[in-house]
Design an enzyme around this catalytic site. Structure first.
Site, PDB file in Angstrom:
ATOM      1  N   VAL A  37      14.724 -33.936 -42.972  1.00  0.00           N
ATOM      2  CA  VAL A  37      15.326 -35.194 -43.426  1.00  0.00           C
ATOM      3  C   VAL A  37      15.323 -36.251 -42.327  1.00  0.00           C
ATOM      4  O   VAL A  37      14.920 -37.390 -42.552  1.00  0.00           O
ATOM      5  CB  VAL A  37      16.763 -34.953 -43.950  1.00  0.00           C
ATOM      6  CG1 VAL A  37      17.417 -36.273 -44.347  1.00  0.00           C
ATOM      7  CG2 VAL A  37      16.733 -33.974 -45.128  1.00  0.00           C
ATOM      8  N   ARG A  41      27.084 -47.321 -39.778  1.00  0.00           N
ATOM      9  CA  ARG A  41      25.900 -47.691 -40.532  1.00  0.00           C
ATOM     10  C   ARG A  41      26.185 -47.768 -42.032  1.00  0.00           C
ATOM     11  O   ARG A  41      25.611 -48.576 -42.743  1.00  0.00           O
ATOM     12  CB  ARG A  41      24.779 -46.688 -40.317  1.00  0.00           C
ATOM     13  CG  ARG A  41      24.320 -46.476 -38.929  1.00  0.00           C
ATOM     14  CD  ARG A  41      23.103 -45.608 -38.928  1.00  0.00           C
ATOM     15  NE  ARG A  41      22.026 -46.237 -39.673  1.00  0.00           N
ATOM     16  CZ  ARG A  41      21.763 -46.058 -40.950  1.00  0.00           C
ATOM     17  NH1 ARG A  41      22.537 -45.260 -41.647  1.00  0.00           N
ATOM     18  NH2 ARG A  41      20.789 -46.664 -41.545  1.00  0.00           N
ATOM     19  N   LYS A  88      34.198 -37.534 -46.799  1.00  0.00           N
ATOM     20  CA  LYS A  88      33.875 -38.810 -46.139  1.00  0.00           C
ATOM     21  C   LYS A  88      32.729 -39.494 -46.880  1.00  0.00           C
ATOM     22  O   LYS A  88      32.809 -40.678 -47.213  1.00  0.00           O
ATOM     23  CB  LYS A  88      33.469 -38.557 -44.691  1.00  0.00           C
ATOM     24  CG  LYS A  88      32.771 -39.726 -44.018  1.00  0.00           C
ATOM     25  CD  LYS A  88      32.408 -39.467 -42.569  1.00  0.00           C
ATOM     26  CE  LYS A  88      31.104 -38.765 -42.389  1.00  0.00           C
ATOM     27  NZ  LYS A  88      29.893 -39.585 -42.426  1.00  0.00           N
ATOM     28  N   ASN A  89      31.680 -38.746 -47.194  1.00  0.00           N
ATOM     29  CA  ASN A  89      30.465 -39.366 -47.737  1.00  0.00           C
ATOM     30  C   ASN A  89      30.545 -39.707 -49.214  1.00  0.00           C
ATOM     31  O   ASN A  89      29.611 -40.289 -49.758  1.00  0.00           O
ATOM     32  CB  ASN A  89      29.249 -38.484 -47.435  1.00  0.00           C
ATOM     33  CG  ASN A  89      28.916 -38.486 -45.941  1.00  0.00           C
ATOM     34  OD1 ASN A  89      29.493 -39.278 -45.173  1.00  0.00           O
ATOM     35  ND2 ASN A  89      28.040 -37.595 -45.524  1.00  0.00           N
ATOM     36  N   CYS A 106      20.441 -44.693 -35.109  1.00  0.00           N
ATOM     37  CA  CYS A 106      21.539 -43.955 -34.459  1.00  0.00           C
ATOM     38  C   CYS A 106      20.889 -42.745 -33.776  1.00  0.00           C
ATOM     39  O   CYS A 106      19.676 -42.565 -33.782  1.00  0.00           O
ATOM     40  CB  CYS A 106      22.589 -43.528 -35.479  1.00  0.00           C
ATOM     41  SG  CYS A 106      22.028 -42.192 -36.528  1.00  0.00           S
ATOM     42  N   ASP A 136      23.269 -32.002 -43.070  1.00  0.00           N
ATOM     43  CA  ASP A 136      24.562 -32.168 -42.378  1.00  0.00           C
ATOM     44  C   ASP A 136      25.191 -30.838 -41.985  1.00  0.00           C
ATOM     45  O   ASP A 136      26.223 -30.839 -41.311  1.00  0.00           O
ATOM     46  CB  ASP A 136      25.548 -32.957 -43.253  1.00  0.00           C
ATOM     47  CG  ASP A 136      25.110 -34.398 -43.397  1.00  0.00           C
ATOM     48  OD1 ASP A 136      25.672 -35.098 -44.259  1.00  0.00           O
ATOM     49  OD2 ASP A 136      24.184 -34.815 -42.688  1.00  0.00           O
ATOM     50  N   ARG A 188      16.801 -44.472 -39.196  1.00  0.00           N
ATOM     51  CA  ARG A 188      17.671 -44.817 -40.323  1.00  0.00           C
ATOM     52  C   ARG A 188      17.300 -46.162 -40.971  1.00  0.00           C
ATOM     53  O   ARG A 188      18.090 -47.097 -41.007  1.00  0.00           O
ATOM     54  CB  ARG A 188      19.134 -44.827 -39.904  1.00  0.00           C
ATOM     55  CG  ARG A 188      19.622 -43.656 -39.099  1.00  0.00           C
ATOM     56  CD  ARG A 188      19.655 -42.343 -39.833  1.00  0.00           C
ATOM     57  NE  ARG A 188      20.639 -42.287 -40.890  1.00  0.00           N
ATOM     58  CZ  ARG A 188      21.908 -41.971 -40.720  1.00  0.00           C
ATOM     59  NH1 ARG A 188      22.376 -41.746 -39.527  1.00  0.00           N
ATOM     60  NH2 ARG A 188      22.740 -41.891 -41.767  1.00  0.00           N
ATOM     61  N   PRO A 189      16.077 -46.341 -41.432  1.00  0.00           N
ATOM     62  CA  PRO A 189      15.672 -47.620 -42.028  1.00  0.00           C
ATOM     63  C   PRO A 189      16.423 -47.908 -43.321  1.00  0.00           C
ATOM     64  O   PRO A 189      17.043 -47.011 -43.901  1.00  0.00           O
ATOM     65  CB  PRO A 189      14.178 -47.433 -42.292  1.00  0.00           C
ATOM     66  CG  PRO A 189      13.985 -45.965 -42.412  1.00  0.00           C
ATOM     67  CD  PRO A 189      14.997 -45.335 -41.495  1.00  0.00           C
ATOM     68  N   ILE A 190      16.363 -49.153 -43.766  1.00  0.00           N
ATOM     69  CA  ILE A 190      17.010 -49.549 -45.022  1.00  0.00           C
ATOM     70  C   ILE A 190      15.993 -50.173 -45.973  1.00  0.00           C
ATOM     71  O   ILE A 190      16.361 -50.821 -46.961  1.00  0.00           O
ATOM     72  CB  ILE A 190      18.154 -50.571 -44.758  1.00  0.00           C
ATOM     73  CG1 ILE A 190      17.622 -51.719 -43.883  1.00  0.00           C
ATOM     74  CG2 ILE A 190      19.364 -49.887 -44.130  1.00  0.00           C
ATOM     75  CD1 ILE A 190      18.463 -52.947 -43.834  1.00  0.00           C
ATOM     76  N   ASP A 191      14.715 -49.972 -45.693  1.00  0.00           N
ATOM     77  CA  ASP A 191      13.663 -50.623 -46.486  1.00  0.00           C
ATOM     78  C   ASP A 191      13.768 -50.299 -47.975  1.00  0.00           C
ATOM     79  O   ASP A 191      13.548 -51.167 -48.831  1.00  0.00           O
ATOM     80  CB  ASP A 191      12.276 -50.244 -45.959  1.00  0.00           C
ATOM     81  CG  ASP A 191      12.067 -48.733 -45.911  1.00  0.00           C
ATOM     82  OD1 ASP A 191      12.989 -48.009 -45.475  1.00  0.00           O
ATOM     83  OD2 ASP A 191      11.006 -48.267 -46.337  1.00  0.00           O
ATOM     84  N   LEU A 192      14.161 -49.072 -48.293  1.00  0.00           N
ATOM     85  CA  LEU A 192      14.214 -48.703 -49.721  1.00  0.00           C
ATOM     86  C   LEU A 192      15.416 -49.336 -50.425  1.00  0.00           C
ATOM     87  O   LEU A 192      15.365 -49.661 -51.610  1.00  0.00           O
ATOM     88  CB  LEU A 192      14.218 -47.179 -49.865  1.00  0.00           C
ATOM     89  CG  LEU A 192      12.982 -46.489 -49.292  1.00  0.00           C
ATOM     90  CD1 LEU A 192      13.085 -44.979 -49.428  1.00  0.00           C
ATOM     91  CD2 LEU A 192      11.701 -47.010 -49.930  1.00  0.00           C
TER      92      LEU A 192
END
Ligand code: EPZ
Length: 433
Positions: free
Chosen positions: A343, A109, A39-40, A133, A321, A138-142
């Site tokens: 993580v 996401r 999936k990933n 979630c 995971d 789960r930030p997206i700043d990077l």
């Protein structure tokens, strides 16, 4: 329009009515089971098709809810997606929209991975902020800092991120935190930037390598993928190609733990053991005999196993995971295991549910102390909260005496293809209801 409403109503009814997994504790699992495509790896690779107009063809794409969501998003942008037997095809033509709506992004996401390719190919992308979630903020700043390092203008308003550029320029960017999605998004964007991009402290997950391999098949110039320094030399144009998605290491690890926890003998085929070294080391340390070939892993019957400590961290260390699944195994080990989750900040949602089955676990901040209670789990109704937590509860249900009913099993369907069929083929007593 009326038909859509009717179809949605049916889907909702069927979804809710088939929303439970009933697992009856039983004996050892035995046999051979094939891992599906990852999936990933599939998600970023499917979004990378936005970089090249034409028909992309993929093999070994898993049939999962998240793949359906990805197809829906690609279609909303003007692409065509279709299954042709086992082939999954994506036909990209000039996009009708550069906007990924909140309604679609909130379902998954990873949809945010469409930003890098759209920005690079079309100079514009408007994507809903994915939000958090169950397992963390789960930030997206990077991701955004990385796009800015390539010269993009980023603004955020009304819950959407707007990215724009005349032409991305290569640059050097150091990720202050190892981020799989951030590395994938910025690496995809850099393939069409002018000049050289160097990503430092990049994620090294096998899924990053699979994505890079597909980008290279499309004509991208990438080196260092799989290490912490990835170098991308921008090219003028990319072209559609074909690819076989790598095996899902997390599903493979989950299936191996299913064999271990039931004192069974299970061989997982179509997998890549070298992707799961950290898990295999810990299983052996705990007392399991594990044999591997280039594409199979086998766990052998073990009457008792010792508690071992694990600390999750970016690849090649123990994967976050597989933390929940390994915790289920430690819940019935001999001794006490200390499980550290470095993580994500909230990835112990399965703890209270495992305790409902009789596990003896004390969660602290990012650390859980698991006192093994071999042979003492008893079935009960439990609630799935996220994808890997639901797998953990199914594994515990395999060894709890009596019946375990895992509610909200739709979480599981996001990342596991026909798990109940695979486990049933090994002798598990498991069914949807
Ligand atoms: C990917 O999520 C996976 N999802 C996750 O798998 C996996 O758990 C995670 O990588 C870690 O391996 C997909 O590949 C679709 P991250 P991602 O960015 O990319 C922080 C599953 O069960 N961070 O590597 O979202 C973040 O808060 C899913 O299949 C920032 O601070 O994870 C986290 O603490 C769950 N800023 C850490 O990095 C950012 O801009 C790792 O997150 C991005 C991330």
């Amino acid at each position: 329009m009326l038909l859509w409403i009717f179809q949605d109503a049916i889907e909702l009814f069927v979804g809710l009515s088939m929303d439970k997994m009933v697992v009856t504790g039983g004996g050892p699992l035995r046999g051979t089971v094939k891992a599906s495509g990852a999936k990933n790896a599939a998600l970023p690779i499917l979004f990378s098709t936005l970089l090249a107009e034409g028909q992309h063809i993929f093999r070994n794409v898993p049939k999962l809810k998240d793949i359906e969501s990805t197809a829906e998003l690609l279609q909303s942008l003007g692409c065509e997606t279709s299954w042709d037997g086992d082939l999954f095809k994506v036909n990209v033509s000039a996009l009708q929209s550069y906007e990924a709506s909140y309604d679609l992004v909130r379902k998954m996401r990873a949809s945010f991975l469409c930003m890098g390719p759209m920005l690079a190919k079309y100079g514009e992308a408007v994507v809903s902020q994915p939000g958090g979630c169950a397992i963390g903020s789960r930030p997206i700043d990077l991701h955004l800092e990385g796009f800015k390092a390539l010269g993009a203008e980023i603004t955020q308003r009304e819950g959407y991120v707007h990215a724009a550029t005349k032409k991305l320029q290569g640059g050097t960017f150091l990720f202050e935190t190892v981020t799989v999605g951030g590395t994938e998004n910025v690496m995809m964007a850099a393939t069409l930037a002018e000049g050289i991009t160097v990503l430092e402290n990049a994620a090294k997950e096998p899924e990053i390598v699979d994505l890079a391999e597909y980008l290279i098949k499309m004509g991208a110039k990438i080196s260092g993928h799989g290490t912490s320094v990835i170098r991308i030399e921008g090219v003028r144009k990319l072209f559609p190609a074909e690819h076989t998605i790598m095996a899902d290491r997390i599903e493979a690890g989950t299936l191996l733990i299913a064999g271990a926890i039931t004192k069974g003998q299970v061989t997982v085929t179509n997998c890549i053991p070298s992707h799961l070294e950290a898990l295999i080391i810990k299983l052996r340390e705990s007392g399991f005999k594990i044999e591997t070939t280039s594409d199979t892993m086998t766990v052998f019957p073990t009457e008792k196993w010792e508690a071992v400590d694990i600390t999750t961290a970016p690849h090649p260390l123990f994967p976050t995971d597989l933390q929940a699944q390994f915790m289920a195994l430690m819940a019935v080990a001999h001794g006490t295991s200390v499980i550290s989750e470095t993580v994500f900040e909230n990835r112990f949602m399965h703890v209270t549910e495992l305790c409902r089955l009789g596990a003896d676990i004390t969660p602290k901040t990012r650390v859980a102390v698991v006192r093994g209670v071999p042979g003492q789990l008893t079935g009960a109704p439990v609630m799935a909260t996220d994808l890997r937590a639901s797998a953990s509860l199914v594994l515990a249900g395999l060894v709890a005496s009596g019946e375990t009913v895992v509610n909200r099993i739709y979480h599981l369907d996001r990342g596991y293809e026909k798990l109940e069929d695979k486990l049933s083929s090994l002798g598990a007593k498991i069914r949807r209801s």
